[in-house]
Write an enzyme that holds these catalytic residues in place. Structure first.
Site, PDB file in Angstrom:
ATOM      1  N   LEU A  79       0.812  -1.213   0.000  1.00  0.00           N
ATOM      2  CA  LEU A  79       0.000   0.000   0.000  1.00  0.00           C
ATOM      3  C   LEU A  79       0.848   1.267   0.000  1.00  0.00           C
ATOM      4  O   LEU A  79       0.332   2.351  -0.296  1.00  0.00           O
ATOM      5  CB  LEU A  79      -0.911   0.036   1.240  1.00  0.00           C
ATOM      6  N   ALA A  80       2.126   1.153   0.340  1.00  0.00           N
ATOM      7  CA  ALA A  80       2.971   2.346   0.484  1.00  0.00           C
ATOM      8  C   ALA A  80       3.051   3.092  -0.844  1.00  0.00           C
ATOM      9  O   ALA A  80       3.341   2.523  -1.883  1.00  0.00           O
ATOM     10  CB  ALA A  80       4.373   1.942   0.938  1.00  0.00           C
ATOM     11  N   ALA A  81       2.762   4.385  -0.788  1.00  0.00           N
ATOM     12  CA  ALA A  81       2.784   5.211  -1.998  1.00  0.00           C
ATOM     13  C   ALA A  81       2.647   6.668  -1.604  1.00  0.00           C
ATOM     14  O   ALA A  81       2.234   6.982  -0.485  1.00  0.00           O
ATOM     15  CB  ALA A  81       1.634   4.836  -2.939  1.00  0.00           C
ATOM     16  N   TYR A 147       0.506  11.667 -10.457  1.00  0.00           N
ATOM     17  CA  TYR A 147       0.124  10.561  -9.580  1.00  0.00           C
ATOM     18  C   TYR A 147      -0.414   9.396 -10.412  1.00  0.00           C
ATOM     19  O   TYR A 147       0.045   8.251 -10.292  1.00  0.00           O
ATOM     20  CB  TYR A 147      -0.925  11.028  -8.571  1.00  0.00           C
ATOM     21  N   PHE A 173     -11.136   3.107  -6.226  1.00  0.00           N
ATOM     22  CA  PHE A 173     -11.704   4.421  -6.468  1.00  0.00           C
ATOM     23  C   PHE A 173     -11.672   5.178  -5.131  1.00  0.00           C
ATOM     24  O   PHE A 173     -11.058   4.711  -4.176  1.00  0.00           O
ATOM     25  CB  PHE A 173     -13.118   4.277  -7.032  1.00  0.00           C
ATOM     26  N   ASN A 174     -12.277   6.340  -5.068  1.00  0.00           N
ATOM     27  CA  ASN A 174     -12.215   7.121  -3.824  1.00  0.00           C
ATOM     28  C   ASN A 174     -12.828   6.350  -2.665  1.00  0.00           C
ATOM     29  O   ASN A 174     -13.831   5.645  -2.825  1.00  0.00           O
ATOM     30  CB  ASN A 174     -12.959   8.446  -3.995  1.00  0.00           C
ATOM     31  N   ARG A 209     -17.721  11.486  -7.791  1.00  0.00           N
ATOM     32  CA  ARG A 209     -16.789  10.425  -7.424  1.00  0.00           C
ATOM     33  C   ARG A 209     -17.539   9.228  -6.855  1.00  0.00           C
ATOM     34  O   ARG A 209     -18.622   9.354  -6.293  1.00  0.00           O
ATOM     35  CB  ARG A 209     -15.781  10.933  -6.361  1.00  0.00           C
TER      36      ARG A 209
END
Length: 309
Positions: A79-81, A147, A173-174, A209
């Protein structure tokens, strides 16, 4: 959800290396997996604070090798980003999101870690200003910012490993929930209502969204680890669009008062994606026990918690 794919002598379903463990999503994914019987080692940028954490700089291949060799995980949830779209350092998107991910996969290969599934989190932002209405995974990507471009580049390079590692790519998605940073849109809106603000400044109110609850996202990731979906790219979404106007309306009902909304041109991004709504069909076919949370319930949860607690 499917039966556990492996069970160790101590009853655990296996050891998970979770990057981004201290992030908003990571905390919920960790809780979800530990509740299901997994042993989770959280990889952090800062100092480790306990036996179930380790420091990891994913931009260093040597550091990735060190951690993979030490943890020997059965599963990797990556998940790191850098995930804030308006982040100022464009180079960092590629250094962390692309090179960092490649380092992790190379380190798995170099150390021979016995990984049964690798879950890599990409983003629905790769779709850009898609015009297909509800977006399925077959929609051609057309990123419109650094991004999204970094995430798409990452996806392409990750797939070069798919013949060697059992990888699944998620395109969330969001989503939102308690603990999300206030520089993200929904926490900003909720925090204004928590503080009983009379005015809120926003950008384009008609942007739509697809919002999910972070707890559903964590459950979806759990399912993608356990079910047969290696080699797949999967949307993680609700399939329902909400405009900023509709979120304001929901929050006014929850908080019991009306707020004055002012459109600040400085908050309207030139490369704004107007509508982003995903098809959850593929996800639901893989993870059969998904239980989507209505946005109003998520907003009420955040409001009652004071947003960031």
């Amino acid at each position: 959800m499917g039966s556990p794919s492996n069970t160790t002598d101590n009853g655990h379903r296996g050891r998970v290396l979770l990057t981004g463990a201290n992030g908003f999503t990571g905390k919920y994914v960790r809780a979800e997996l530990e509740a299901a019987g997994y042993s989770v080692c959280g990889a952090l940028v800062g100092a480790a604070r306990g036996p179930h954490e380790t420091t990891l700089d994913i931009t260093s291949l040597d550091d990735c090798r060190r951690v993979l060799d030490k943890v020997r995980p059965d599963y990797l949830v990556h998940l790191a980003a850098i995930s804030f779209v308006a982040h100022a350092d464009a180079d960092a998107f590629y250094r962390v999101n692309v090179i960092g991910t490649m380092n992790l996969l190379q380190a798995i290969g170099d150390t021979g870690a016995p990984v049964k599934r690798v879950l890599v989190a990409s983003s629905a932002n790769v779709y850009g200003n898609a015009t297909a209405g509800v977006i399925a995974e077959s929609q051609p990507p057309q990123p419109v910012n650094h991004y999204a471009a970094s995430k798409l580049a990452m996806e392409h390079l990750v797939r070069t490993w798919s013949d060697r590692l059992p990888i699944v790519i998620s395109r969330p998605f969001n989503y939102t929930g308690v603990g999300q940073q206030p520089n993200f849109l929904v926490p900003k809106i909720v925090s204004h209502f928590v503080s009983r603000a009379s005015v809120i400044e926003l950008g384009n109110l008609d942007v739509e969204r697809d919002f999910s609850d972070v707890r559903m996202v964590a459950h979806a990731y759990h399912g993608l680890l356990e079910n047969d979906c290696a080699g797949e790219t999967v949307n993680v979404c609700s399939g329902r669009p909400y405009s900023l106007r509709s979120i304001i309306d929901l929050m006014q009902d929850i908080a019991g008062y009306e707020i004055e909304v002012r459109v600040n041109p400085a908050f309207v991004r030139q490369s704004e994606v107007k509508t982003l709504v995903g098809s959850p069909d593929k996800l639901r076919a893989i993870v059969s026990d998904l239980n989507p949370v209505p946005l109003q319930e998520t907003l009420r949860w955040m409001y009652q918690a004071g947003v960031g607690s």
